[in-house]
Design a protein around this motif. Structure first.
Motif, PDB file in Angstrom:
ATOM      1  N   GLY A   1       0.790  -1.216   0.000  1.00  0.00           N
ATOM      2  CA  GLY A   1       0.000   0.000   0.000  1.00  0.00           C
ATOM      3  C   GLY A   1       0.824   1.268   0.000  1.00  0.00           C
ATOM      4  O   GLY A   1       0.381   2.298  -0.514  1.00  0.00           O
ATOM      5  N   ILE A   2       2.008   1.223   0.559  1.00  0.00           N
ATOM      6  CA  ILE A   2       2.852   2.413   0.562  1.00  0.00           C
ATOM      7  C   ILE A   2       3.177   2.848  -0.862  1.00  0.00           C
ATOM      8  O   ILE A   2       3.411   4.035  -1.131  1.00  0.00           O
ATOM      9  CB  ILE A   2       4.137   2.162   1.387  1.00  0.00           C
ATOM     10  N   HIS A   3       3.134   1.891  -1.814  1.00  0.00           N
ATOM     11  CA  HIS A   3       3.401   2.211  -3.218  1.00  0.00           C
ATOM     12  C   HIS A   3       2.132   2.552  -3.992  1.00  0.00           C
ATOM     13  O   HIS A   3       2.124   3.521  -4.752  1.00  0.00           O
ATOM     14  CB  HIS A   3       4.118   1.046  -3.894  1.00  0.00           C
ATOM     15  N   THR A   4       1.065   1.774  -3.799  1.00  0.00           N
ATOM     16  CA  THR A   4      -0.165   2.066  -4.534  1.00  0.00           C
ATOM     17  C   THR A   4      -0.867   3.294  -3.982  1.00  0.00           C
ATOM     18  O   THR A   4      -1.637   3.946  -4.691  1.00  0.00           O
ATOM     19  CB  THR A   4      -1.153   0.889  -4.466  1.00  0.00           C
ATOM     20  N   GLY A   5      -0.617   3.616  -2.704  1.00  0.00           N
ATOM     21  CA  GLY A   5      -1.309   4.714  -2.048  1.00  0.00           C
ATOM     22  C   GLY A   5      -2.580   4.307  -1.347  1.00  0.00           C
ATOM     23  O   GLY A   5      -3.164   5.092  -0.604  1.00  0.00           O
TER      24      GLY A   5
END
Length: 502
Positions: free
Chosen positions: A62-66
């Motif tokens: 999630g840190i990458h997809t937001g």
């Protein structure tokens, strides 16, 4: 090959017989597990529902997809920016699209994309059967759609089918005529009168006095889901309600097994049984929710029956749910994508090797803002927003001796807390480095959630309960003999209350 993915919303591993549960909740799942591999330590990296399923199908943290929240900016995927082509990363590199590229007909029976406006969830699917009630449907609504799909397609080759069952998810709502098979079974032995009384004194949404989130009113439409769990009898209602949901889904899986066998394809079908997240059932004082970054919420079952693969064994290593994407590519000869955060464990399935990760980092930004790391027998949790529960900033649990997280050892083992923080920092640094090279920004969405007023279900702005709701909840705490907790929350959130009231 045929691939069946059974997604049981809110399914805890330790409430399945094949994971050691004392109640007979899962005879069919247990049978399938005996024909395959049980992964003992699989986790979603981002909980609960929307972040977890986004991670699973995108193959990315999630840190990458937001996508780490249920509302606000962090419930939307990050803007991909100038490197976006005609299609986006969810379609170009998502798991379902990779299956399509490798000749699979992809189908989904789930309302989830509409439930959370998660249209990226549908990327790469040839068929989408929306069961239409936004996750409030019980299996008697889902199963006829499954039965028809099986009748039309089971005997065909090279399909991937995702089936979404909701019955263990709150509110617990098996049909009124579905009798409780557990009424004479004991509760889990850790839920003692002492634990129940301790939980009665805690504060925070989905606590013993407020299973509805911020009230204990209950809902007449769901008599199997009580509004409170302050007495042993009410706690039994919670546990029985959840376990009935588990058994009801297992009944449906028995029908699927029968359909596959009738079509003559059961032995040739890969069956994966998992979940998006688990469920709080008394741990940390929460009932009937999936609101923390710990084992009850983030650990999920993973059972894989693979044609010609290993049988009747357990895998003891750590895994993420998003590790399935590269694993499937290795199994079918597809291409693994560099953008993915997963690691393949195909040899665990084909040869029974006990392979996997040595640690995992798990996150929750919908009910609280927490990140935790699991390694060896330890769970280290760092809280950035406590979701109005008064959780300490650091918590440490020995899950071998204390699997239900009753004894915070942070002050006893400061060196292990430092190690946990080092592990978290190391993971975070690696993700920020990757983001700087491949992303359109270098924003950690956890901090976006806090900037926008807190996690959606404990927000002082556009989420729940808002400032007025917060003040009503403080009065409710006082009315239920928890004034000390109310005073502590008012003091802790005084600056935020003043800031967001402007």
């Amino acid at each position: 090959m045929r691939i069946l993915y059974i997604d049981i919303d809110s399914q805890r591993p330790d409430h399945l017989g094949c994971y050691g549960y004392h109640r007979n909740t899962s005879p069919t799942i247990d049978q399938i597990a005996g024909e395959g591999i049980i992964f003992d330590r699989c986790y979603t990296p981002d909980a609960p529902c929307l972040p977890s399923r986004t991670a699973f199908y995108s193959g990315r943290f999630g840190i990458h997809t937001g996508v780490v929240g249920h509302g606000g900016t962090a419930a939307q995927p990050k803007i991909q920016g100038p490197n976006r082509k005609f299609r986006d990363n969810f379609d170009d590199f998502g798991l379902a699209r990779q299956l399509q590229i490798n000749g699979y007909h992809t189908a989904m029976i789930s309302p989830f994309g509409q439930r959370h406006a998660a249209w990226h969830f549908y990327a790469g699917f040839n068929e989408i059967h929306n069961t239409g009630q936004g996750g409030m449907e019980s299996a008697e609504v889902v199963q006829p759609v499954v039965d028809k799909w099986m009748a039309d397609n089971a005997s065909k080759d090279n399909w991937y089918l995702h089936i979404n069952y909701w019955d263990p998810h709150t509110p617990y709502r098996t049909p009124a005529d579905y009798e409780n098979p557990f009424k004479d079974d004991p509760l889990p032995d850790w839920l003692t009168d002492e634990v129940i009384e301790k939980n009665n004194k805690r504060v925070g949404p989905h606590g013993a006095h407020e299973i509805d989130m911020y009230t204990g009113n209950g809902d007449h439409r769901f008599p199997k889901h009580p509004g409170k769990a302050t007495t042993p009898s009410q706690v039994r209602d919670v546990i029985d309600g959840y376990d009935m949901g588990v058994r009801y889904v297992d009944d449906q899986i028995a029908k699927i097994v029968a359909d596959l066998k009738a079509a003559g394809v059961y032995d040739d079908t890969m069956i994966v049984i998992s979940a998006d997240h688990g469920e709080n059932l008394g741990e940390w004082g929460l009932y009937g929710e999936h609101g923390t970054a710990d084992d009850p919420t983030c650990r999920v079952p993973l059972i894989i029956k693979y044609p010609g693969g290993a049988k009747g064994i357990h895998n003891s290593k750590f895994h993420y749910n998003l590790d399935l994407a590269p694993t499937l590519m290795d199994l079918i000869g597809g291409e693994k994508r560099a953008i993915w955060d997963g690691e393949s464990y195909d040899e665990a399935i084909t040869e029974g090797k006990d392979i996997g990760r040595d640690e995992v980092t798990i996150s929750q930004c919908c009910h609280v803002c927490q990140r935790s790391v699991r390694w060896d027998n330890w769970l280290y949790t760092r809280t950035y927003h406590d979701g109005f529960h008064l959780f300490p900033q650091e918590m440490l649990f020995d899950l071998e001796s204390d699997p239900h997280e009753q004894h915070n050892l942070a002050t006893v083992h400061p060196a292990l807390c430092r190690e946990g923080q080092w592990r978290l920092s190391r993971w975070h640094d690696a993700q920020m480095q990757k983001m700087a090279l491949t992303g359109n920004d270098v924003v950690d969405p956890l901090w976006t959630v806090i900037r926008e007023g807190g996690p959606f279900h404990a927000s002082l702005t556009a989420g729940q309960p808002g400032i007025e709701g917060f003040n009503r909840y403080m009065q409710y705490l006082e009315d239920t003999d928890r004034k000390e907790g109310a005073d502590a929350l008012r003091e802790k959130y005084a600056v935020q209350l003043e800031h967001f009231a402007k």
